[in-house]
Design a protein around this motif. Structure first.
Motif, PDB file in Angstrom:
ATOM      1  N   ASP A 168       0.757  -1.210   0.139  1.00 47.36           N
ATOM      2  CA  ASP A 168       0.005  -0.041  -0.004  1.00 47.36           C
ATOM      3  C   ASP A 168       0.881   1.049   0.016  1.00 47.36           C
ATOM      4  O   ASP A 168       1.145   1.892   1.060  1.00 47.36           O
ATOM      5  N   PRO A 169       1.430   1.575  -1.253  1.00 48.13           N
ATOM      6  CA  PRO A 169       2.454   2.671  -1.187  1.00 48.13           C
ATOM      7  C   PRO A 169       1.844   4.064  -1.101  1.00 48.13           C
ATOM      8  O   PRO A 169       2.444   5.033  -1.275  1.00 48.13           O
ATOM      9  N   TRP A 170       0.624   4.283  -0.814  1.00 48.73           N
ATOM     10  CA  TRP A 170      -0.097   5.418  -0.803  1.00 48.73           C
ATOM     11  C   TRP A 170       0.728   6.523   0.092  1.00 48.73           C
ATOM     12  O   TRP A 170       0.641   7.742  -0.324  1.00 48.73           O
ATOM     13  N   ALA A 175       3.516  11.506   1.233  1.00 52.56           N
ATOM     14  CA  ALA A 175       4.722  12.225   1.728  1.00 52.56           C
ATOM     15  C   ALA A 175       5.168  13.082   0.601  1.00 52.56           C
ATOM     16  O   ALA A 175       5.639  14.193   0.733  1.00 52.56           O
ATOM     17  N   ALA A 176       5.397  12.319  -0.500  1.00 58.58           N
ATOM     18  CA  ALA A 176       6.391  13.120  -1.548  1.00 58.58           C
ATOM     19  C   ALA A 176       5.554  14.161  -2.091  1.00 58.58           C
ATOM     20  O   ALA A 176       5.820  15.575  -2.252  1.00 58.58           O
ATOM     21  N   LEU A 177       3.988  14.129  -2.375  1.00 61.78           N
ATOM     22  CA  LEU A 177       3.529  15.173  -2.691  1.00 61.78           C
ATOM     23  C   LEU A 177       3.275  16.378  -1.667  1.00 61.78           C
ATOM     24  O   LEU A 177       3.425  17.530  -1.907  1.00 61.78           O
ATOM     25  N   LEU A 178       3.130  16.047  -0.425  1.00 62.48           N
ATOM     26  CA  LEU A 178       3.213  17.292   0.604  1.00 62.48           C
ATOM     27  C   LEU A 178       4.500  17.897   0.614  1.00 62.48           C
ATOM     28  O   LEU A 178       4.524  19.196   0.874  1.00 62.48           O
ATOM     29  N   ALA A 179       5.668  17.091   0.508  1.00 62.81           N
ATOM     30  CA  ALA A 179       6.895  17.656   0.305  1.00 62.81           C
ATOM     31  C   ALA A 179       6.866  18.869  -0.897  1.00 62.81           C
ATOM     32  O   ALA A 179       7.679  19.575  -0.811  1.00 62.81           O
ATOM     33  N   ASP A 180       6.230  18.210  -1.920  1.00 68.46           N
ATOM     34  CA  ASP A 180       6.135  18.994  -3.174  1.00 68.46           C
ATOM     35  C   ASP A 180       5.233  20.311  -3.072  1.00 68.46           C
ATOM     36  O   ASP A 180       5.057  21.011  -4.096  1.00 68.46           O
ATOM     37  N   GLY A 181       4.683  20.585  -1.985  1.00 63.55           N
ATOM     38  CA  GLY A 181       4.080  21.658  -1.854  1.00 63.55           C
ATOM     39  C   GLY A 181       2.446  21.456  -2.046  1.00 63.55           C
ATOM     40  O   GLY A 181       1.484  22.444  -1.931  1.00 63.55           O
ATOM     41  N   PRO A 189      -7.512  13.057  -4.996  1.00 63.80           N
ATOM     42  CA  PRO A 189      -6.824  12.001  -5.166  1.00 63.80           C
ATOM     43  C   PRO A 189      -5.456  12.428  -5.729  1.00 63.80           C
ATOM     44  O   PRO A 189      -5.093  13.408  -5.927  1.00 63.80           O
ATOM     45  N   LEU A 190      -4.508  11.371  -5.151  1.00 66.12           N
ATOM     46  CA  LEU A 190      -3.236  11.498  -5.388  1.00 66.12           C
ATOM     47  C   LEU A 190      -2.733  11.897  -6.719  1.00 66.12           C
ATOM     48  O   LEU A 190      -3.264  10.713  -7.765  1.00 66.12           O
ATOM     49  N   ASP A 191      -1.840  12.681  -7.090  1.00 67.99           N
ATOM     50  CA  ASP A 191      -1.208  12.719  -8.296  1.00 67.99           C
ATOM     51  C   ASP A 191       0.037  11.906  -8.293  1.00 67.99           C
ATOM     52  O   ASP A 191       1.244  12.049  -7.951  1.00 67.99           O
ATOM     53  N   ILE A 192      -0.267  10.874  -9.066  1.00 68.42           N
ATOM     54  CA  ILE A 192       0.899   9.701  -8.870  1.00 68.42           C
ATOM     55  C   ILE A 192       2.091  10.031  -9.473  1.00 68.42           C
ATOM     56  O   ILE A 192       3.199   9.777  -9.335  1.00 68.42           O
ATOM     57  N   ASP A 193       1.781  10.678 -11.003  1.00 74.68           N
ATOM     58  CA  ASP A 193       2.928  11.112 -11.791  1.00 74.68           C
ATOM     59  C   ASP A 193       4.067  12.173 -10.993  1.00 74.68           C
ATOM     60  O   ASP A 193       5.162  11.903 -11.116  1.00 74.68           O
ATOM     61  N   ARG A 194       3.139  13.141 -10.180  1.00 75.19           N
ATOM     62  CA  ARG A 194       3.866  13.889  -9.415  1.00 75.19           C
ATOM     63  C   ARG A 194       4.683  13.705  -8.242  1.00 75.19           C
ATOM     64  O   ARG A 194       5.848  13.813  -8.142  1.00 75.19           O
ATOM     65  N   ALA A 195       4.014  12.558  -7.692  1.00 75.60           N
ATOM     66  CA  ALA A 195       4.714  11.734  -6.422  1.00 75.60           C
ATOM     67  C   ALA A 195       5.974  11.259  -6.759  1.00 75.60           C
ATOM     68  O   ALA A 195       6.859  11.323  -6.099  1.00 75.60           O
ATOM     69  N   ASP A 321      -4.796  20.396  12.582  1.00 75.27           N
ATOM     70  CA  ASP A 321      -3.986  21.422  11.804  1.00 75.27           C
ATOM     71  C   ASP A 321      -2.735  20.505  10.861  1.00 75.27           C
ATOM     72  O   ASP A 321      -2.551  21.357   9.743  1.00 75.27           O
ATOM     73  N   HIS A 322      -2.400  19.391  11.162  1.00 72.67           N
ATOM     74  CA  HIS A 322      -1.139  18.814  10.371  1.00 72.67           C
ATOM     75  C   HIS A 322      -1.684  17.441  10.149  1.00 72.67           C
ATOM     76  O   HIS A 322      -1.304  16.998   8.893  1.00 72.67           O
ATOM     77  N   ILE A 323      -2.169  16.486  10.825  1.00 67.25           N
ATOM     78  CA  ILE A 323      -2.165  15.045  10.524  1.00 67.25           C
ATOM     79  C   ILE A 323      -3.380  14.809   9.305  1.00 67.25           C
ATOM     80  O   ILE A 323      -4.272  15.208   9.443  1.00 67.25           O
ATOM     81  N   VAL A 324      -2.717  14.105   8.544  1.00 66.36           N
ATOM     82  CA  VAL A 324      -3.497  13.534   7.381  1.00 66.36           C
ATOM     83  C   VAL A 324      -4.308  12.329   7.535  1.00 66.36           C
ATOM     84  O   VAL A 324      -3.784  11.378   8.093  1.00 66.36           O
ATOM     85  N   ILE A 325      -5.875  12.394   7.574  1.00 65.65           N
ATOM     86  CA  ILE A 325      -6.445  11.369   7.757  1.00 65.65           C
ATOM     87  C   ILE A 325      -6.752  10.950   6.327  1.00 65.65           C
ATOM     88  O   ILE A 325      -7.381  11.545   5.292  1.00 65.65           O
ATOM     89  N   PRO A 326      -6.226   9.764   5.550  1.00 64.01           N
ATOM     90  CA  PRO A 326      -6.382   9.205   4.391  1.00 64.01           C
ATOM     91  C   PRO A 326      -7.650   8.832   3.745  1.00 64.01           C
ATOM     92  O   PRO A 326      -8.546   8.566   4.673  1.00 64.01           O
ATOM     93  N   ASP A 327      -7.851   9.144   2.510  1.00 64.75           N
ATOM     94  CA  ASP A 327      -9.145   8.866   2.164  1.00 64.75           C
ATOM     95  C   ASP A 327      -9.082   7.286   1.451  1.00 64.75           C
ATOM     96  O   ASP A 327      -8.698   7.042   0.446  1.00 64.75           O
ATOM     97  N   ALA A 328      -9.638   6.544   2.436  1.00 66.04           N
ATOM     98  CA  ALA A 328      -9.792   5.029   2.376  1.00 66.04           C
ATOM     99  C   ALA A 328     -10.369   4.653   1.303  1.00 66.04           C
ATOM    100  O   ALA A 328     -10.015   3.600   0.456  1.00 66.04           O
ATOM    101  N   THR A 329     -11.446   5.342   0.723  1.00 65.68           N
ATOM    102  CA  THR A 329     -12.497   4.766  -0.338  1.00 65.68           C
ATOM    103  C   THR A 329     -11.681   5.024  -1.745  1.00 65.68           C
ATOM    104  O   THR A 329     -11.541   4.279  -2.645  1.00 65.68           O
ATOM    105  N   TRP A 330     -10.979   6.322  -1.984  1.00 70.43           N
ATOM    106  CA  TRP A 330     -10.015   6.236  -3.156  1.00 70.43           C
ATOM    107  C   TRP A 330      -8.824   5.593  -3.133  1.00 70.43           C
ATOM    108  O   TRP A 330      -8.628   4.865  -4.082  1.00 70.43           O
TER     109      TRP A 330
END
Length: 347
Positions: A168-170, A175-181, A189-195, A321-330
């Motif tokens: 489950d590499p989400w 993390a990569a997307l958050l690091a990228d701004g 939905p995650l932008d896989i290419d950008r990640a 303010d900070h912690i990410v709750i992942p979108d389980a359905t997506w």
């Protein structure tokens, strides 16, 4: 009331006899400090009261899911119970390979100390915890890293990096997307290419790709990395060893485990007794979560934890303010695509 007395009260329905003493329940865990805490504060007290032996087998999370699927498919089920991830417990595969606990859960629905979803058809909540950024606290005298962007800043925060590499590499892509701004609110939905492009920028600095919690902590012990994405339960275990480790709740994903009874489990009734013992024993929950640093399903258990342990848990402000709750359905809908893209990149 003592811990054992509480256990006895919680299991008035269990009658120990020579036959019962020979019974067992087989539970898969991820081993190491995780298994040790469950054994000491949950499994062994349960056996002392009921006479039912708890046999634990070690496996990675991915192996547990694959094994459960294979056992159900072949009709050769040898395990009874395993902790499935909160996200995976919402998937169609989970529903196809696990017992529906809705009827069992009726006994717990009016318990005011339990969180609302402590027991649902998909399984009973073991605990909630986090996947987060941990680091060597003695490695950065000019200030510790706090965000995922800091993990990508190898000049300011030098040293090897560690990430999980399983089915489950989400969380790595997120993390990569958050690091990228990318803003937390716009993460899914995650932008896989950008990640993957962002991950490519530090590919050469990633010295540990861990598949088990034990591998993640061993890499830290060996000095193989200075900053890593690991489970909070494992980071706390390292701290308990006296290791110089810190972590950031600002770079964190909220995750959890649900106790899952495999469809066709040979010791189903014993598995249900073990789950009932957990939900009915705030002291057991408190001791496990104090050891692993997790959030138990019972508010009584949280109250029973030490002030230091409670203070170390993510605060309401962290969650707000900070912690990410992942979108389980997506994540579940796109699980095959995520894994396909991940495996192509990781090679």
């Amino acid at each position: 009331m003592t811990f054992i007395a509480a256990c006895t009260a919680a299991l008035q329905f269990a009658v120990v006899s020579p036959a019962v003493a020979e019974e067992r329940v087989v539970v898969a865990t991820t081993g190491g400090s995780y298994d040790a805490a469950l054994r000491k504060f949950w499994f062994d007290p349960f056996t002392a009261i009921t006479g039912i032996k708890v046999v634990s087998v070690a496996a990675t999370n991915a192996e547990m899911r694959a094994k459960a699927t294979a056992m159900v498919k072949t009709g050769n089920v040898t395990w009874d119970l395993y902790p499935d991830g909160e996200i995976q417990a919402d998937s169609d595969n989970h529903k196809a390979t696990s017992e529906d606990l809705a009827v069992f859960c009726e006994a717990f629905k009016d318990r005011p100390d339990l969180v609302e979803d402590a027991c649902i058809g998909a399984g009973a909540r073991l605990f909630s915890t986090a996947t987060l950024m941990a680091y060597k606290s003695d490695a950065f005298p000019d200030g510790a890293p706090t965000t995922w962007a800091d993990m990508w800043d190898t000049k300011r925060f030098p040293g090897g990096r560690a990430f999980p590499n399983f089915d489950d590499p989400w969380r790595v892509m997120a993390a990569a997307l958050l690091a990228d701004g990318v803003a937390r609110e716009e993460l899914f939905p995650l932008d896989i290419d950008r990640a993957l492009a962002k991950l490519e920028t530090i590919r050469g600095d990633i010295s540990v790709w861990w598949k088990t919690g034990d591998q993640s902590v061993q890499g830290f012990r060996n000095g193989d990395y200075s900053i890593g994405q690991i489970w909070l339960t494992r980071a706390n275990a390292l701290k308990a060893e006296g290791r110089a480790i810190g972590w950031s709740n600002q770079a964190s994903f909220l995750v959890g485990d649900r106790l899952t009874v495999i469809k066709g489990a040979p010791n189903k009734e014993n598995a249900l007794k073990l789950i009932a013992f957990w939900l009915d024993s705030p002291d057991a929950q408190a001791r496990v979560c104090e050891e692993l640093l997790c959030t138990p399903p019972s508010s009584k258990a949280i109250t029973a934890m030490s002030p230091a342990a409670r203070a170390a848990l993510p605060s309401e402000e962290d969650i707000r303010d900070h912690i990410v709750i992942p979108d389980a359905t997506w994540i579940n809908t796109n699980a095959a695509l995520l894994l396909e893209r991940w495996n192509a990149w990781i090679r």
